[in-house]
Every structure is written in structure tokens, then in C-alpha cells.
Design an enzyme around this catalytic site. Structure first.
Site, PDB file in Angstrom:
ATOM      1  N   GLY A  87       8.415  -2.060  -4.061  1.00  0.00           N
ATOM      2  CA  GLY A  87       7.626  -1.790  -5.252  1.00  0.00           C
ATOM      3  C   GLY A  87       6.263  -1.226  -4.926  1.00  0.00           C
ATOM      4  O   GLY A  87       5.775  -0.302  -5.587  1.00  0.00           O
ATOM      5  N   SER A  88       5.622  -1.780  -3.891  1.00  0.00           N
ATOM      6  CA  SER A  88       4.309  -1.281  -3.483  1.00  0.00           C
ATOM      7  C   SER A  88       4.402   0.150  -2.978  1.00  0.00           C
ATOM      8  O   SER A  88       3.547   0.995  -3.281  1.00  0.00           O
ATOM      9  CB  SER A  88       3.731  -2.184  -2.382  1.00  0.00           C
ATOM     10  OG  SER A  88       3.509  -3.494  -2.861  1.00  0.00           O
ATOM     11  N   ALA A  89       5.436   0.441  -2.192  1.00  0.00           N
ATOM     12  CA  ALA A  89       5.632   1.801  -1.689  1.00  0.00           C
ATOM     13  C   ALA A  89       5.913   2.765  -2.837  1.00  0.00           C
ATOM     14  O   ALA A  89       5.445   3.913  -2.826  1.00  0.00           O
ATOM     15  CB  ALA A  89       6.769   1.826  -0.680  1.00  0.00           C
ATOM     16  N   GLY A  94       8.161  -4.020   0.995  1.00  0.00           N
ATOM     17  CA  GLY A  94       7.198  -3.272   0.206  1.00  0.00           C
ATOM     18  C   GLY A  94       7.769  -2.245  -0.733  1.00  0.00           C
ATOM     19  O   GLY A  94       7.091  -1.260  -1.054  1.00  0.00           O
ATOM     20  N   ASP A 117      -0.331  -4.848  -1.110  1.00  0.00           N
ATOM     21  CA  ASP A 117       0.256  -3.959  -0.108  1.00  0.00           C
ATOM     22  C   ASP A 117       0.143  -2.479  -0.464  1.00  0.00           C
ATOM     23  O   ASP A 117       0.429  -1.619   0.377  1.00  0.00           O
ATOM     24  CB  ASP A 117       1.745  -4.294   0.101  1.00  0.00           C
ATOM     25  CG  ASP A 117       1.959  -5.572   0.884  1.00  0.00           C
ATOM     26  OD1 ASP A 117       0.970  -6.132   1.402  1.00  0.00           O
ATOM     27  OD2 ASP A 117       3.119  -6.019   0.975  1.00  0.00           O
ATOM     28  N   LYS A 149       8.049  -0.459   4.156  1.00  0.00           N
ATOM     29  CA  LYS A 149       7.008  -1.101   4.955  1.00  0.00           C
ATOM     30  C   LYS A 149       7.600  -2.275   5.720  1.00  0.00           C
ATOM     31  O   LYS A 149       8.380  -3.056   5.180  1.00  0.00           O
ATOM     32  CB  LYS A 149       5.889  -1.584   4.024  1.00  0.00           C
ATOM     33  CG  LYS A 149       4.756  -2.354   4.689  1.00  0.00           C
ATOM     34  CD  LYS A 149       4.971  -3.863   4.773  1.00  0.00           C
ATOM     35  CE  LYS A 149       5.265  -4.524   3.450  1.00  0.00           C
ATOM     36  NZ  LYS A 149       5.529  -6.000   3.629  1.00  0.00           N
ATOM     37  N   GLY A 156      10.778  -7.925   0.865  1.00  0.00           N
ATOM     38  CA  GLY A 156       9.843  -8.051   1.970  1.00  0.00           C
ATOM     39  C   GLY A 156       9.537  -6.772   2.712  1.00  0.00           C
ATOM     40  O   GLY A 156       8.900  -6.805   3.765  1.00  0.00           O
ATOM     41  N   PRO A 211      16.440  -2.459  -1.224  1.00  0.00           N
ATOM     42  CA  PRO A 211      16.651  -3.667  -2.027  1.00  0.00           C
ATOM     43  C   PRO A 211      15.358  -4.100  -2.712  1.00  0.00           C
ATOM     44  O   PRO A 211      14.256  -3.880  -2.205  1.00  0.00           O
ATOM     45  CB  PRO A 211      17.104  -4.710  -0.998  1.00  0.00           C
ATOM     46  CG  PRO A 211      17.553  -3.937   0.187  1.00  0.00           C
ATOM     47  CD  PRO A 211      16.752  -2.672   0.196  1.00  0.00           C
ATOM     48  N   VAL A 212      15.510  -4.743  -3.863  1.00  0.00           N
ATOM     49  CA  VAL A 212      14.362  -5.208  -4.646  1.00  0.00           C
ATOM     50  C   VAL A 212      13.918  -6.574  -4.142  1.00  0.00           C
ATOM     51  O   VAL A 212      14.743  -7.408  -3.758  1.00  0.00           O
ATOM     52  CB  VAL A 212      14.749  -5.269  -6.146  1.00  0.00           C
ATOM     53  CG1 VAL A 212      13.601  -5.815  -6.981  1.00  0.00           C
ATOM     54  CG2 VAL A 212      15.170  -3.884  -6.638  1.00  0.00           C
ATOM     55  N   ALA A 213      12.599  -6.817  -4.139  1.00  0.00           N
ATOM     56  CA  ALA A 213      12.020  -8.103  -3.740  1.00  0.00           C
ATOM     57  C   ALA A 213      12.539  -8.553  -2.383  1.00  0.00           C
ATOM     58  O   ALA A 213      13.038  -9.660  -2.220  1.00  0.00           O
ATOM     59  CB  ALA A 213      12.316  -9.173  -4.802  1.00  0.00           C
TER      60      ALA A 213
END
Length: 293
Positions: free
Chosen positions: A115-117, A113, A149, A20, A111, A107-109
Site C-alpha cells: 500500500g505504501s509503495a 509495503g 513507509d 519494499k 509486510g 499480496p495485501v497487508a
């Protein structure tokens, strides 16, 4: 919902957790419930994390994680994939389980999305895997409980997002979908809470997403400055993208640290990607396009 990914084999299904990107992100005010009122245009890349799954009959949810950024995640109950699976299972009263593999390419954290994706892709995957029916409004409500998100990521199409993520409107912008898009992360995650804490609380006006030119000229990311204060290297990423030939727009996504640039053509994007990767070998660089449906 997006068109389902193809079947991997007779028993396994797959979904892509599309990255995202906030083409613009305007922070307007803090709501009475503690959340910030946001106005954003979300677009989604053609690439992202990948999830595959096989149904099981024992009710267990088993999560395996691999991929370039898999080492940064745990497969425990706090993982968003696990939370999404358990939430859907509980809501449906579903007795079946699943073995899910998450290949973490983003990449983690960062910006974009990730984890949300992943959570949204898990919901799409299990609805297909368990062959169940659920109304879109029900799935959206379930997704919102997982994170602000996540509802937008369920459809993964260009949309205006307001409130804390609960108000979604499909929003086509002429000339935007299908544009080459370069994503660059300097090799770090940024705490969303820390970035919001550094926001100056100034309302700089509403988002106008009526045209691509307006988004470029008048759009902004209100979290860019506090993110740069938290991690100054973000400014270096933006400078590198700003200097790329053929660049239409360079901006940070979400609360950072990933930044993006839109290009008029893929050749210009490829040249910029090669130059940035050569100058900054420790940075993550991904060439993609804005997803069209």
C-alpha cells in the site's frame, strides 16, 4: 526519484510500485507521540505493483483495480492510491484529475509495503502526468502524512530509515544491491497493530548496517517472534527458506507475513523457488533482485 518508467502510449504513463523489504528491523522504544522508534535498512525489489494513468480535465480521480490480488481491495476514498492522489491534488491546487489503474501483483497487508509503495508510485505518476514541479522535501512531507513507509517508497532505493519513517539516508552496502531475492508469503495478511501489540518491549540494541556480513550476523527483525505467535505458519516459511541451498540470509520483512531470502546467485534462488512452490502450492512466491540505482 527513480528513473521514470517508459510511456505506455501518447497519453498514458506508468510507474512500478516496487516491493519494499526490511533487511533488518530493530524496534528501539516507544516515542512520546505513540509511534515506535525504528531502525531499519530498506531495500526494494525490481518488481511490484503497476500503476498506469491518464490525465483528465474534470478534476475527478477515478481508480480501477485489477491483478492477482486486486479482489482484496476497494477503490474508495480510503484506498492509499486515492488518498495520495487527492493529497497531491489538494496540495498543488491542481484542477486536473486522472484515471488510474492499479494492477495489484503483491499480496495485501504482507509486510512488503504494498500500500505504501502504491501511494508513493501514485505521487511519482501524477507529478509526471500533470507536469508539475514540487520540491523533494515537500513530496516527502506529503508522503509521511500518508504513512510511515511512504517517504522511503518515493525514492525506492536502499536506505537507512529511522524514527517513524521520517529520517531517510541513502545507504549503499557493498555486495547487497543486485542480489537475487526470493519473497514468500503463506497466503495471508497480518495485522501490524496486532504484531506490535505482541512485541515484548525489549530493546536489543542498534542496527549496524556497515557491511553485508554484519547485517547477516547481527541484524534482526524484532517483530518476527510476535508475528510467529500471531501466525505460526510464518515459522514454516522461514524454515523452508533457511534450508535452501545457496541462501545467504532468511528473515521476515516488516510485520509479516512475507519472508525473504537473499542468494549468492540466481540459479540457487530459482531452485529454492521451485522447491517451495512444489511443496506449498498455496504460498505466493516471487523471484526478483534487489533494485539498484
Amino acid at each position: 526519484m527513480p528513473h521514470p518508467d517508459p510511456v505506455v502510449d501518447a497519453a498514458t504513463l506508468a510507474e512500478t510500485a516496487y516491493a519494499k523489504v526490511n533487511v533488518a528491523l530493530h524496534v528501539r522504544a516507544r516515542r512520546d507521540d505513540g509511534y515506535h522508534a525504528l531502525e531499519s535498512l530498506f531495500v526494494f525489489a525490481e518488481h511490484g505493483d503497476r500503476l498506469t494513468g491518464e490525465a483528465s480535465d474534470d478534476g475527478a480521480i477515478d481508480l480501477l483495480i485489477d491483478g492477482p490480488f486486486g479482489a482484496g481491495l476497494e477503490a474508495g476514498p480510503g484506498n492509499l492510491v486515492m488518498r495520495a492522489a487527492r493529497a497531491l491534488q489538494s496540495y498543488l491546487g491542481q484542477q486536473r484529475g486522472a484515471v488510474i489503474r492499479l494492477t495489484k501483483n503483491l499480496p495485501v497487508a504482507s509486510g512488503i509495503g504494498g500500500g505504501s509503495a502504491d501511494a508513493a508510485a501514485t505521487l511519482r505518476l501524477l507529478v509526471r502526468l500533470w507536469d508539475v514541479r514540487i520540491e523533494p522535501e515537500e513530496l516527502t512531507a506529503l508522503a509521511l502524512d500518508l504513512g510511515s513507509d511512504v517517504p522511503a517508497c518515493v525514492a525506492s532505493v536502499t536506505q537507512l530509515v529511522t524514527g517513524r519513517g521520517e529520517h531517510l539516508v541513502r545507504h549503499a552496502v557493498d555486495g547487497l544491491e543486485g542480489l537475487p531475492m526470493l519473497l514468500v508469503n503463506p497466503g495471508m495478511g497480518v495485522s501490524t497493530a496486532r504484531v506490535f501489540a505482541g512485541w515484548d518491549r525489549q530493546d536489543r540494541g542498534p542496527l549496524d548496517a556497515g557491511s553485508l556480513d554484519t547485517l547477516i550476523e547481527m541484524g534482526r527483525n524484532d517483530l518476527e517472534n510476535p508475528a510467529i505467535l500471531a501466525e505460526p505458519v510464518i515459522a514454516e516459511v522461514l524454515t523452508a527458506l533457511d534450508g535452501a541451498e545457496g541462501r545467504l540470509l532468511a528473515r521476515m520483512s516488516g510485520s509479516g507475513a512475507t519472508c525473504f531470502a537473499l542468494f549468492a546467485d540466481a540459479a540457487a534462488m530459482a531452485r529454492a523457488a521451485a522447491a517451495i512452490a512444489a511443496a506449498h502450492p498455496g504460498w505466493w512466491v516471487m523471484e526478483t533482485r534487489i533494485r539498484s540505482i
